[in-house]
Each structure stands twice: as structure tokens, then as C-alpha cells.
Write a protein that holds these residues in place. Sequence first.
Motif, PDB file in Angstrom:
ATOM      1  N   TYR A 157       0.824  -1.211   0.000  1.00 47.36           N
ATOM      2  CA  TYR A 157       0.000   0.000   0.000  1.00 47.36           C
ATOM      3  C   TYR A 157       0.856   1.258   0.000  1.00 47.36           C
ATOM      4  N   THR A 158       1.881   1.300   0.850  1.00 44.88           N
ATOM      5  CA  THR A 158       2.729   2.498   0.889  1.00 44.88           C
ATOM      6  C   THR A 158       3.490   2.684  -0.412  1.00 44.88           C
ATOM      7  N   GLY A 159       3.942   1.592  -1.024  1.00 43.05           N
ATOM      8  CA  GLY A 159       4.619   1.708  -2.309  1.00 43.05           C
ATOM      9  C   GLY A 159       3.684   2.133  -3.422  1.00 43.05           C
ATOM     10  N   TYR A 160       2.418   1.745  -3.321  1.00 35.36           N
ATOM     11  CA  TYR A 160       1.421   2.117  -4.328  1.00 35.36           C
ATOM     12  C   TYR A 160       1.198   3.618  -4.371  1.00 35.36           C
ATOM     13  N   LEU A 161       1.391   4.289  -3.226  1.00 31.62           N
ATOM     14  CA  LEU A 161       1.143   5.726  -3.143  1.00 31.62           C
ATOM     15  C   LEU A 161       2.352   6.565  -3.553  1.00 31.62           C
ATOM     16  N   LEU A 162       3.523   5.988  -3.620  1.00 35.60           N
ATOM     17  CA  LEU A 162       4.724   6.785  -3.874  1.00 35.60           C
ATOM     18  C   LEU A 162       4.752   7.453  -5.254  1.00 35.60           C
ATOM     19  N   PRO A 163       4.204   6.876  -6.327  1.00 32.70           N
ATOM     20  CA  PRO A 163       4.209   7.625  -7.602  1.00 32.70           C
ATOM     21  C   PRO A 163       3.407   8.919  -7.553  1.00 32.70           C
ATOM     22  N   TRP A 164       2.470   9.001  -6.633  1.00 33.63           N
ATOM     23  CA  TRP A 164       1.643  10.201  -6.423  1.00 33.63           C
ATOM     24  C   TRP A 164       0.952  10.648  -7.723  1.00 33.63           C
ATOM     25  N   ASP A 165       0.351   9.646  -8.385  1.00 33.17           N
ATOM     26  CA  ASP A 165      -0.459   9.925  -9.562  1.00 33.17           C
ATOM     27  C   ASP A 165      -1.934   9.783  -9.190  1.00 33.17           C
ATOM     28  N   GLN A 166      -2.804   9.689 -10.177  1.00 34.23           N
ATOM     29  CA  GLN A 166      -4.230   9.591  -9.899  1.00 34.23           C
ATOM     30  C   GLN A 166      -4.570   8.304  -9.143  1.00 34.23           C
ATOM     31  N   LEU A 167      -3.956   7.203  -9.541  1.00 39.75           N
ATOM     32  CA  LEU A 167      -4.190   5.941  -8.829  1.00 39.75           C
ATOM     33  C   LEU A 167      -3.767   6.058  -7.368  1.00 39.75           C
ATOM     34  N   ALA A 168      -2.597   6.660  -7.147  1.00 39.34           N
ATOM     35  CA  ALA A 168      -2.107   6.816  -5.784  1.00 39.34           C
ATOM     36  C   ALA A 168      -3.019   7.744  -4.979  1.00 39.34           C
ATOM     37  N   TYR A 169      -3.494   8.803  -5.607  1.00 40.64           N
ATOM     38  CA  TYR A 169      -4.330   9.773  -4.891  1.00 40.64           C
ATOM     39  C   TYR A 169      -5.615   9.125  -4.385  1.00 40.64           C
ATOM     40  N   TRP A 170      -6.306   8.408  -5.279  1.00 44.68           N
ATOM     41  CA  TRP A 170      -7.575   7.828  -4.865  1.00 44.68           C
ATOM     42  C   TRP A 170      -7.388   6.639  -3.935  1.00 44.68           C
ATOM     43  N   ALA A 171      -6.288   5.916  -4.082  1.00 47.40           N
ATOM     44  CA  ALA A 171      -5.984   4.865  -3.109  1.00 47.40           C
ATOM     45  C   ALA A 171      -5.708   5.471  -1.738  1.00 47.40           C
ATOM     46  N   GLY A 172      -5.017   6.607  -1.719  1.00 50.03           N
ATOM     47  CA  GLY A 172      -4.787   7.301  -0.459  1.00 50.03           C
ATOM     48  C   GLY A 172      -6.067   7.825   0.148  1.00 50.03           C
ATOM     49  N   GLN A 173      -6.982   8.315  -0.697  1.00 51.61           N
ATOM     50  CA  GLN A 173      -8.264   8.820  -0.202  1.00 51.61           C
ATOM     51  C   GLN A 173      -9.076   7.696   0.439  1.00 51.61           C
ATOM     52  N   ILE A 174      -9.042   6.524  -0.182  1.00 51.34           N
ATOM     53  CA  ILE A 174      -9.719   5.363   0.411  1.00 51.34           C
ATOM     54  C   ILE A 174      -9.105   5.027   1.765  1.00 51.34           C
ATOM     55  N   GLY A 175      -7.767   5.119   1.854  1.00 54.67           N
ATOM     56  CA  GLY A 175      -7.101   4.837   3.118  1.00 54.67           C
ATOM     57  C   GLY A 175      -7.501   5.818   4.213  1.00 54.67           C
ATOM     58  N   VAL A 176      -7.627   7.084   3.865  1.00 56.88           N
ATOM     59  CA  VAL A 176      -8.052   8.090   4.839  1.00 56.88           C
ATOM     60  C   VAL A 176      -9.459   7.789   5.341  1.00 56.88           C
ATOM     61  N   GLU A 177     -10.355   7.451   4.421  1.00 61.85           N
ATOM     62  CA  GLU A 177     -11.729   7.148   4.812  1.00 61.85           C
ATOM     63  C   GLU A 177     -11.789   5.904   5.693  1.00 61.85           C
ATOM     64  N   MET A 178     -10.975   4.915   5.387  1.00 60.13           N
ATOM     65  CA  MET A 178     -10.944   3.706   6.219  1.00 60.13           C
ATOM     66  C   MET A 178     -10.416   4.023   7.611  1.00 60.13           C
ATOM     67  N   ALA A 179      -9.397   4.877   7.675  1.00 63.71           N
ATOM     68  CA  ALA A 179      -8.866   5.253   8.985  1.00 63.71           C
ATOM     69  C   ALA A 179      -9.900   6.017   9.801  1.00 63.71           C
ATOM     70  N   LEU A 180     -10.624   6.927   9.165  1.00 57.88           N
ATOM     71  CA  LEU A 180     -11.637   7.712   9.875  1.00 57.88           C
ATOM     72  C   LEU A 180     -12.805   6.857  10.334  1.00 57.88           C
ATOM     73  N   SER A 181     -13.020   5.722   9.703  1.00 56.40           N
ATOM     74  CA  SER A 181     -14.135   4.849  10.083  1.00 56.40           C
ATOM     75  C   SER A 181     -13.844   4.035  11.345  1.00 56.40           C
ATOM     76  N   ILE A 182     -12.598   4.040  11.817  1.00 49.31           N
ATOM     77  CA  ILE A 182     -12.249   3.303  13.033  1.00 49.31           C
ATOM     78  C   ILE A 182     -12.887   3.998  14.231  1.00 49.31           C
ATOM     79  N   PRO A 183     -13.602   3.272  15.063  1.00 50.92           N
ATOM     80  CA  PRO A 183     -14.250   3.913  16.219  1.00 50.92           C
ATOM     81  C   PRO A 183     -13.233   4.515  17.190  1.00 50.92           C
ATOM     82  N   ILE A 184     -13.569   5.636  17.769  1.00 52.29           N
ATOM     83  CA  ILE A 184     -12.857   6.323  18.846  1.00 52.29           C
ATOM     84  C   ILE A 184     -11.522   6.913  18.376  1.00 52.29           C
TER      85      ILE A 184
END
Length: 266
Positions: free
Chosen positions: A184-211
Motif C-alpha cells: 500500500y505504501t509503495g502504491y502511493l509513492l508515484p503520487w499519480d491519480q491511482l495513488a491519490y484515490w488509493a490514499g483517499q480510500i485509506g483516509v476514509e478507512m482510517a476515519l471509520s475506526i471507532p474512537i
Amino acid sequence: MSLKEKDEHDHLGWMEEKQLSPIEKGYLFTLIWLDKRFRVVDYLELLETMYYRVNLQMPKSHTEQYNLDNKFWYWYPLYALGSFSTLAYVVAALSGALLGFYYTPSAAAAETGTVAYSQLAMIMQDLQFGFMLRSIHRWSAQVMTAAVFLHMLRVYFTGAYKEPRELNWLLGIVLISLTMGFGYTGYLLPWDQLAYWAGQIGVEMALSIPIVGEWVAQLVFGGFSLGAPTLQRMYILHVFLLPFVVTSLIAIHIAIVWMQGIAEPH
């Protein structure tokens, strides 16, 4: 009267009695000098004792119990998946280290997207053997992920996770999780469109964790939206933190296999 403890062994006198070459004399003199100051011989004896204890491997279940042919299981292809995944990890690490010489983890704007993406394009298009280097890194990472997953399946379906190998099974679960983190971290390193939306999914998943969701998002992604801190964190995780942790755990994992032996199917 001297308070210095008397040496029970006259090492220099013993050396004079022997017909030693200059190299042998130099080696022994250096060893004696170090031993008087750092007790080198004591530590060497401890290492020797540890070596013999480690090589007293545990019984290898069905192979020894039923006098089966050892070579059958050792050469069975599914039992090479662990070594195969380790080899793929080494290839990915070496190729990634070479890629690191030409990559800049910067989300600043450039002529073609961002600086990180421009560096990646330079590696792929302008650097000699750059396309091959990145391809080796990418495919070795994918092969490692697949091999680790199949290795875990083999361990489960052959019952190799059972007593006394529970700890190594838990280490394997941690390692496959860290392998996913590597990908996952390597997928984001090119910082292209694929990386951006994969990162956005990661942020949403992190925010969904309770507390602790918001805290996790700020720690891992640098906030609730993607930006330069996100790329910096992914780079640090991928290049500095994860390799150190994964290499250490792989060494422990292999050491336990060495001590316990390979578990044949139950």
C-alpha cells in the motif's frame, strides 16, 4: 606490593616456547590483548554453547515418527514458498534501494503533475535500464505478496500452525499484514491519480475506526485530506520503518524454523 591480580596463565611465555609463525604470533597476541580487556574468549564460549543448543532441533513430526522419506517433503514445491517469498523480498529491497537514488518524495507541482511523478517518469523513460529496474521492483513485490499468501495457506491446510509452532504462525500473520502495508505504501509513492484515490480510500478507512479514527488518520496520513505530509509519511514507512521491522521479523521467523524443523502435514 602490587594490587594487580596475578595472571594464572603465562601466555607470553607459552608463546615463546612454541614455534609459531609471525602471523600466528600476531593473531594470538591480539586475541590475548583483547581477552584481558573485553573477555573475548568467554563470549566465544557462550556463542559456541548457543550454537550447539540451537542445532538440537525438535522432532520433525510425522517424518521421524513414521520413518518417512525426508526428501519427499523437503522437495515438495509447496514447502519452498517461504524461501521463495524471502528471495522475492531481497530482490524487491535491492531494486528499491537503487530506485531510491533517483526518487524524490515531493508533492510539489511540476511540469508533468508532481515532482514525485516527474521523477518516476524520468526513471521509466530517460534513465538507462530504469524501466527494467522499476519493473523488477514491482514484479518482485507482487510475487512476494502472492508467495506469502500461498505460504500461509499451505501452513494452515497442512496443520503446521499447531503446537509447538504457534508463535511462528502468529509471526507469519504479522508478516503478511506488514507485506500488505509494504504494497500500500509503495502504491502511493508515484503520487499519480491511482495513488491519490488509493490514499483517499485509506483516509476514509482510517476515519471509520471507532474512537481513534481521527488520531490514526492524522498519524498515518498527516490529516483528513491528502497532501505533502501524506507522501512524506508513506515514504518514511516504505523505505525506513517497514524494511527494518520486516527484516528483523523474517530473521526471527527463519531462526524458529531452524530450531524447530519443518512441520510435515498432520
